[in-house]
Design an enzyme around this catalytic site. Structure first.
Site, PDB file in Angstrom:
ATOM      1  N   ARG A 115       0.811  -1.226   0.000  1.00  0.00           N
ATOM      2  CA  ARG A 115       0.000   0.000   0.000  1.00  0.00           C
ATOM      3  C   ARG A 115       0.847   1.280   0.000  1.00  0.00           C
ATOM      4  O   ARG A 115       0.382   2.336   0.428  1.00  0.00           O
ATOM      5  CB  ARG A 115      -0.981   0.022   1.171  1.00  0.00           C
ATOM      6  CG  ARG A 115      -1.967  -1.137   1.158  1.00  0.00           C
ATOM      7  CD  ARG A 115      -3.161  -0.890   2.055  1.00  0.00           C
ATOM      8  NE  ARG A 115      -4.020  -2.059   2.103  1.00  0.00           N
ATOM      9  CZ  ARG A 115      -3.941  -3.000   3.045  1.00  0.00           C
ATOM     10  NH1 ARG A 115      -3.053  -2.899   4.012  1.00  0.00           N
ATOM     11  NH2 ARG A 115      -4.747  -4.031   3.022  1.00  0.00           N
ATOM     12  N   GLU A 144       7.436  17.302 -25.845  1.00  0.00           N
ATOM     13  CA  GLU A 144       6.878  17.802 -24.579  1.00  0.00           C
ATOM     14  C   GLU A 144       7.458  19.173 -24.232  1.00  0.00           C
ATOM     15  O   GLU A 144       6.779  20.016 -23.644  1.00  0.00           O
ATOM     16  CB  GLU A 144       7.139  16.811 -23.436  1.00  0.00           C
ATOM     17  CG  GLU A 144       6.577  15.409 -23.649  1.00  0.00           C
ATOM     18  CD  GLU A 144       5.062  15.293 -23.483  1.00  0.00           C
ATOM     19  OE1 GLU A 144       4.380  16.318 -23.257  1.00  0.00           O
ATOM     20  OE2 GLU A 144       4.547  14.153 -23.593  1.00  0.00           O
ATOM     21  N   LYS A 178       6.352  22.392 -15.337  1.00  0.00           N
ATOM     22  CA  LYS A 178       5.613  21.236 -14.825  1.00  0.00           C
ATOM     23  C   LYS A 178       5.377  21.355 -13.327  1.00  0.00           C
ATOM     24  O   LYS A 178       4.280  21.092 -12.820  1.00  0.00           O
ATOM     25  CB  LYS A 178       6.382  19.947 -15.148  1.00  0.00           C
ATOM     26  CG  LYS A 178       5.722  18.677 -14.617  1.00  0.00           C
ATOM     27  CD  LYS A 178       4.906  17.979 -15.663  1.00  0.00           C
ATOM     28  CE  LYS A 178       4.173  16.768 -15.116  1.00  0.00           C
ATOM     29  NZ  LYS A 178       4.340  15.572 -15.936  1.00  0.00           N
ATOM     30  N   GLU A 190      -5.181  16.733 -11.083  1.00  0.00           N
ATOM     31  CA  GLU A 190      -5.771  17.025 -12.392  1.00  0.00           C
ATOM     32  C   GLU A 190      -7.267  17.295 -12.317  1.00  0.00           C
ATOM     33  O   GLU A 190      -8.071  16.638 -12.974  1.00  0.00           O
ATOM     34  CB  GLU A 190      -5.462  15.889 -13.380  1.00  0.00           C
ATOM     35  CG  GLU A 190      -5.748  16.305 -14.822  1.00  0.00           C
ATOM     36  CD  GLU A 190      -5.132  15.351 -15.857  1.00  0.00           C
ATOM     37  OE1 GLU A 190      -3.918  15.100 -15.778  1.00  0.00           O
ATOM     38  OE2 GLU A 190      -5.856  14.893 -16.715  1.00  0.00           O
ATOM     39  N   HIS A 221      -2.258  15.130 -26.420  1.00  0.00           N
ATOM     40  CA  HIS A 221      -2.165  13.776 -25.896  1.00  0.00           C
ATOM     41  C   HIS A 221      -3.417  12.944 -26.174  1.00  0.00           C
ATOM     42  O   HIS A 221      -3.322  11.716 -26.237  1.00  0.00           O
ATOM     43  CB  HIS A 221      -1.887  13.801 -24.393  1.00  0.00           C
ATOM     44  CG  HIS A 221      -0.463  14.138 -24.046  1.00  0.00           C
ATOM     45  ND1 HIS A 221       0.155  15.294 -24.466  1.00  0.00           N
ATOM     46  CD2 HIS A 221       0.483  13.458 -23.348  1.00  0.00           C
ATOM     47  CE1 HIS A 221       1.397  15.320 -24.017  1.00  0.00           C
ATOM     48  NE2 HIS A 221       1.626  14.213 -23.331  1.00  0.00           N
TER      49      HIS A 221
END
Lengths: 447, 447
Positions: free
Chosen positions: B204, B268, B310, B320, B331
């Protein structure tokens, strides 16, 4: 007691993401008003001889302010009762646990937690014929814009693997679900763990709801956001911490639960008493026959009290930096049984019961508890028709090899949850005489 | 411009986990002192005609306070230079991006981010012979208590799947790694995404470090915590948001990068200019030949400026909810090419380049940009030897079927990143004339 406190302080000092200040949560200072119907002892006080006393004792009684009224009204009005609510306090990831009879008939309860227009119900071949239609109805009644897909997985711990998980992803993608969808886990712990991990990973995370249908899932696995699948070499080794939008416990779903599954869930109920809630353990000692006879009031109380204990612990230590590990009493030995003996041969709670006896035996060998606790643990597990020893085929070597990959190993050191002090107290520690572990394994294995 | 701003406000209003108050981060008010060597334009100012201007402009220049001194010293002293540092600001999950030459020889840089005593390096058959020994040395030199395991995966996008991911879990479990271990991703974007998702899911969640070895990974995929694998029906559909402990960009690793991979990464770099940094785009227009000729100063500047862009976006919108989606210019079309044409046939950046041309074409059809931008985008991509149209075998139907399962679909509506307004401005929106999309697909596909 002093050393108990020290052991906890040590483990807590390394934790993160935990806010011990009660100032930050105004809800903690709400007036509390709670009466419980039908509990044999009439008591719901906590034994809190350990850390964070004031916060824990406040949290322990945080239920829906109108719970008293509701529970009085609900007698004889099974399907119209408002639920008892236990809140899991995790900042902006907080969520309610609804507990009550007939909750699946209260469609607005479920619908208010659905995000988006598409829902995927994840369930299994046993539960689908019993409750899938009911859940689809609860999701869609008066709400025609929602479309509900389902995926029905094979039933059992042995299917809690990557192959089965992929079936959930396949269905989600074929159904063109997007980020604004909601996954619903309808079933026991295996379904909840797999659906939760699928929700955590699908498109890097979508909303999900837990509808647990076993005692095991209702008192433990559906609460707290631990999700995951097994690996052939160990249980729950692949997964995520991912919290649901809500947990909806309709206690009516227990009507169809097999006796063996009921008993399995009680192993976790007993655990809460042993690790942190002596009064609850004493209540169980007085009410075990009622629980086994499915007395609805006794079961409802046991579920609520278990969820409160779980919610408290999770709120204090979501990512298992210390305190949360104590919920794994008996689980390290138990996981070894499940993995070594083969997933699904024993139910999870059966393995935990035998594991609890082993942890208690080891605690006694270390001189940390007196013999009366050993006896009381054995007695209550026997009354719950749970095993008090591992399967005869388990060897010392099988235990050792599985325990070596346990998630609680840190830098090679196996840490265990052991009882220490009066009933209701435990420690999570790697500091114990290795001989006690060797002796316990030898005592419970033929080779 | 007004409608551009509105579109952004709309998408930002629904985001969570974003802290727009600069008061909460005292680092934002640090004195700034930045000089860049060898950048053709001598300029590193940002075009910031959009939201959160004051915060963005502060963040954009947040580099290591001693960067100036260090970069002056570093000329001619390749292996002893201290790195440029770009910080990704995410509260208690913040981390540094180190950028520089010879960083893998500075073992203390890597070692201070290793947790626990066990490390698993995840790499591939191409990178292992080149850099695995160097990384193991960097991890262990002067640090004999650390043991390093490795797993070497097949190279290529087509192996970014569940089967390959299981190899990482198998190795981790066989090596008895525990929660206090560290995973290290050594390779390009595929390795970073898979290793990151494995780290997010193993027990996890365990710590991990990114050592990107391609331009693509250094300027984009290693930063920001997006991890995952592909599904046969779509790219990156299974994964997690999981941030690394640090990103270590040793620009020397680009010495062994094939030309085609270099160009792929530049797609990019060009993207950052188009969506939010017109000055950077203009710098690229002046310096594209230097970049293609691997001028180390030009490459270092392009990497640093890309990482700053970025880092800013990720800091403002980690999960996002809105803004971050703008990083996906080209993309959606590009993923359709990768999935429809077969993973690995085209490199990611090649597909993104063609997708960018399509997004720009559609923006022009909508009347949102003028023709000079269309021309400049085509020109710069051609100079970077990148494709400006999809493969001839792609059909309208192939685009449509893959785009329907794109992660940016919300309640059935496909949202796209499109340019709007002067160079350096874009929108993320589902509100566009569907005819423009149909026309763009028709213009770029034979059937």
């Amino acid at each position: 007691m002093a050393s108990t406190t020290n052991a906890f302080s040590l483990s807590l000092s390394s934790k993160s993401n935990t806010n011990l200040s009660s100032d930050s949560n105004p809800k903690l200072n709400k007036p509390l008003n709670l009466t419980l119907r039908g509990s044999g002892s009439g008591s719901c006080e906590l034994s809190l001889g350990r850390l964070a006393l004031s916060r824990s004792s406040q949290l322990s009684r945080r239920v829906c302010p109108n719970a008293t009224r509701v529970m009085d009204q609900s007698v004889g009005e099974k399907s119209s009762a408002a639920p008892t609510i236990v809140e899991v306090d995790l900042g902006n990831r907080s969520y309610p646990i609804y507990i009550g009879s007939g909750l699946l008939d209260q469609h607005e309860l479920l619908q208010k937690h659905v995000h988006g227009k598409k829902v995927l119900v994840v369930t299994n071949t046993t539960i689908a014929p019993l409750y899938l239609d009911k859940v689809v109805d609860a999701l869609t009644r008066g709400n025609p814009n929602v479309s509900v897909e389902n995926v029905i997985l094979p039933d059992g711990e042995k299917y809690k693997n990557m192959e089965t998980l992929m079936k959930v992803f396949n269905k989600a993608i074929e159904s063109r679900l997007d980020r604004r969808c909601t996954f619903v886990a309808l079933g026991g712990g295996v379904i909840g763990d797999m659906c939760g991990f699928a929700a955590a990973s699908f498109l890097r995370g979508v909303n999900f709801i837990q509808i647990p249908t076993t005692v095991m899932a209702q008192v433990d696995s559906s609460v707290g956001g631990k999700t995951g699948i097994n690996h052939p070499l160990g249980k729950n080794l692949i997964g995520a911490f991912f919290q649901p939008q809500c947990v909806l416990v309709d206690t009516d779903t227990l009507d169809t639960l097999p006796d063996r599954e009921l008993a399995s869930g009680l192993a976790e109920v007993i655990k809460y008493g042993l690790i942190r809630d002596a009064k609850f353990f004493e209540w169980q000692e007085k009410n075990m026959e009622k629980l086994m006879a499915r007395d609805p009031y006794a079961l409802a109380y046991a579920i609520k009290r278990s969820c409160e204990n779980k919610a408290e612990v999770v709120s204090l230590d979501e990512k298992e930096s210390g305190l949360r590990a104590t919920l794994n009493l008996g689980h390290t030995f138990g996981h070894a049984i499940e993995t070594g003996f083969g997933y699904g041969e024993w139910l999870h709670g059966e393995a935990v019961a035998a594991g609890t006896v082993m942890a208690v035996d080891m605690s006694y060998r270390l001189g940390w508890i007196d013999s009366s606790i050993v006896k009381r643990v054995n007695d209550i597990l026997l009354r719950a028709k749970l095993p008090t020893a591992p399967p005869e085929t388990m060897t010392v070597e099988m235990f050792k090899s599985v325990m070596a990959v346990d998630k609680k190993v840190a830098d090679g050191l196996l840490r265990l949850i052991l009882l220490k002090g009066p009933l209701g107290n435990c420690v999570f520690t790697g500091e114990y005489d290795r001989k006690a572990l060797v002796d316990t394994l030898a005592a419970f294995c033929k080779s």
